[in-house]
Design an enzyme around this catalytic site. Structure first.
Site, PDB file in Angstrom:
ATOM      1  N   GLU A   1      -5.730 -11.096  -0.987  1.00 51.57           N
ATOM      2  CA  GLU A   1      -6.569 -10.857   0.214  1.00 51.57           C
ATOM      3  C   GLU A   1      -8.043 -10.792  -0.180  1.00 51.57           C
ATOM      4  OE1 GLU A   1      -5.200  -7.488   2.515  1.00 51.57           O
ATOM      5  OE2 GLU A   1      -3.112  -7.889   2.028  1.00 51.57           O
TER       6      GLU A   1
ATOM      7  N   GLU B   1       0.798  -1.228   0.000  1.00 53.49           N
ATOM      8  CA  GLU B   1       0.000   0.000   0.000  1.00 53.49           C
ATOM      9  C   GLU B   1       0.830   1.278   0.000  1.00 53.49           C
ATOM     10  OE1 GLU B   1      -2.731  -0.467   3.275  1.00 53.49           O
ATOM     11  OE2 GLU B   1      -3.622  -2.279   2.433  1.00 53.49           O
TER      12      GLU B   1
HETATM   13  C1  XIL Z   1      -5.985  -6.430   8.508  1.00 56.52           C
HETATM   14  C2  XIL Z   1      -6.355  -7.580   9.438  1.00 56.52           C
HETATM   15  O1  XIL Z   1      -7.242  -8.419   8.754  1.00 56.52           O
HETATM   16  C3  XIL Z   1      -6.968  -7.050  10.703  1.00 56.52           C
HETATM   17  O2  XIL Z   1      -7.181  -8.119  11.630  1.00 56.52           O
HETATM   18  C4  XIL Z   1      -6.071  -5.991  11.316  1.00 56.52           C
HETATM   19  O3  XIL Z   1      -6.718  -5.417  12.443  1.00 56.52           O
HETATM   20  C5  XIL Z   1      -5.731  -4.909  10.316  1.00 56.52           C
HETATM   21  O4  XIL Z   1      -5.154  -5.506   9.161  1.00 56.52           O
HETATM   22  N1  XIL Z   1      -4.682  -4.899   3.829  1.00 56.52           N
HETATM   23  C6  XIL Z   1      -3.671  -5.697   4.322  1.00 56.52           C
HETATM   24  C7  XIL Z   1      -3.902  -6.540   5.508  1.00 56.52           C
HETATM   25  O5  XIL Z   1      -2.609  -5.782   3.681  1.00 56.52           O
HETATM   26  O6  XIL Z   1      -2.756  -6.715   6.290  1.00 56.52           O
HETATM   27  C8  XIL Z   1      -5.026  -5.988   6.366  1.00 56.52           C
HETATM   28  O7  XIL Z   1      -5.293  -6.939   7.390  1.00 56.52           O
HETATM   29  C9  XIL Z   1      -6.247  -5.724   5.527  1.00 56.52           C
HETATM   30  C10 XIL Z   1      -5.952  -4.706   4.452  1.00 56.52           C
END
Ligand code: XIL
Length: 381
Positions: free
Chosen positions: A279, A150
């Site tokens: 994801e 990101e």
């Molecule tokens: C999220 C997790 O799912 C949560 O449990 C945590 O509180 C915050 O992070 N993009 C990403 C992930 O790359 O690491 C994130 O995961 C969601 C968005």
């Protein structure tokens, strides 16, 4: 006796066939979940679902800075190790997540002033130690790393983070080089999200133009500023021989028709890299949890994105962000507005989207015939 044995064999075959791991593998796909170590250890149904469906797992949180590097010079790998050990025991591989991000950083890092030279030293130590730990303790299991996550705002400008602000543009390149030094065999990814819903939500918070994410009607990378910024970045890294092997498209779909991911990612393969859906989840309104129309639309969205990966020669990995709705980040991150985003409900029961993926992967398996089973792995692995 023979009948009983036969019956047992049929039951085993049916149970295996009703799970995703075998058909996914046969279709040439590494399919899996983001996982939580406590649930894996304490919840047999959760662990069973991961065993049945996943050829790959991503620690959802437990490789992030605040958990593995809680104090200067102090590393704690216990929880991450338990995930990687469980994956290794089941022949799964692991996507390491994440080495450089602006969230879930420890206070010792964010609450003091650093010079560029100091922060580069901290970054080098962190990346060498974390990547080196898993290379040494579990050789070959953590095959991929999300090295940087990101790095861009919705409008395609560099996101203001401790890394960007103190080190400058080249923090990305440094992170990839450090990761490659620590494990020359690991596949190194840049990872980001482009879906309309999440981009718009973040852009609104930051006062940026919000209608700029990817949707069904806007899947060309040229039309999504964050995607064109990623493409320029990755082209530059490749031109300078920085060790990068893939681009992760997170795939958090917030209730909108998803983009055509194959089109969005079409620039990746010509650069000699692979892409992955890292994801994936598809959020519904909280009230829609048992609405058959919404659940069917959700199944369409999952099917569309997994099909995009299956049909691309440069994609071989899809990771769903959470095993079931009880372990999904979506309700928490949307203030309870959205939820039901994974393939199983909060009781762990497979939803229509799960059944749809099962059908899709089984059909793909049949089409490809018995010799299929590896595609990108051979080219990019
Ligand atoms: C999220 C997790 O799912 C949560 O449990 C945590 O509180 C915050 O992070 N993009 C990403 C992930 O790359 O690491 C994130 O995961 C969601 C968005």
């Amino acid at each position: 006796m023979r009948t009983r044995l036969l019956l047992a064999a049929v039951v085993v075959t049916l149970v295996a066939a009703a799970c995703l791991r075998i058909p996914a593998t046969r279709a040439g796909l590494s399919f899996g979940y983001a996982v939580d170590p406590a649930a894996l250890a304490d919840d047999a149904a959760y662990a069973g679902a991961v065993a049945a469906d996943a050829g790959v797992v991503t620690p959802e949180n437990h490789m992030k800075w605040s958990l593995v590097h809680p104090a200067p010079g102090t590393y704690d790998f216990a929880a991450a190790d338990s995930i990687v050990a469980s994956a290794a025991a089941q022949g799964q591989h692991v996507r390491g997540h994440v080495l450089v991000w602006h969230r879930q950083l420890p206070a010792w890092l964010t609450e003091r002033e650093w010079t560029r030279a100091e922060l580069v030293d901290v970054l080098r130590d962190h990346v060498h130690t974390v990547v080196g730990h898993f290379r040494d303790e579990f050789p070959g299991v953590v095959r991929q790393w999300d090295v940087v996550n990101e790095a861009f705002h919705a409008d395609g400008t560099r996101r203001s983070t401790i890394w960007q602000d103190v080190i400058g543009d080249d923090y990305l390149e440094l992170a990839f080089r450090f990761a490659h030094e620590a494990d020359p065999d690991a596949q190194l990814f840049y990872n980001d999200f482009y879906d309309h819903g999440l981009v718009a939500a973040e852009a609104a918070l930051e006062g940026l133009p919000s209608g700029v994410g990817a949707t069904a009607g806007r899947s060309s990378c040229d039309d999504v500023p964050k995607c064109t910024a990623t493409r320029s970045l990755v082209e530059g890294l490749v031109a300078r021989d920085v060790p990068i092997h893939g681009v992760g498209f997170q795939g958090h779909v917030l209730g909108t028709a998803p983009a055509d991911y194959r089109e969005l990612a079409s620039w990746v393969e010509p650069l000699g890299l692979s892409w992955a859906v890292t994801e994936l989840d598809v959020a519904l309104l909280t009230a829609q949890g048992s609405d058959p129309v919404a659940l069917d639309a959700q199944a369409d969205a999952y099917e569309s994105i997994v099909t995009d990966c299956l049909e691309s020669d440069a994609c071989d990995t899809v990771v769903v962000w959470g095993v079931d709705d009880a372990h999904s980040w979506i309700p928490g991150t949307t203030g309870g507005l959205l939820g039901h985003a994974t393939l199983r409900d909060a009781q762990g029961v497979p939803k229509p989207a799960y059944v749809r993926l099962l059908g899709l992967l089984a059909a793909d398996d049949l089409e490809q015939g018995p010799t299929a089973g590896s595609s990108v792995g051979d080219t990019f692995g």
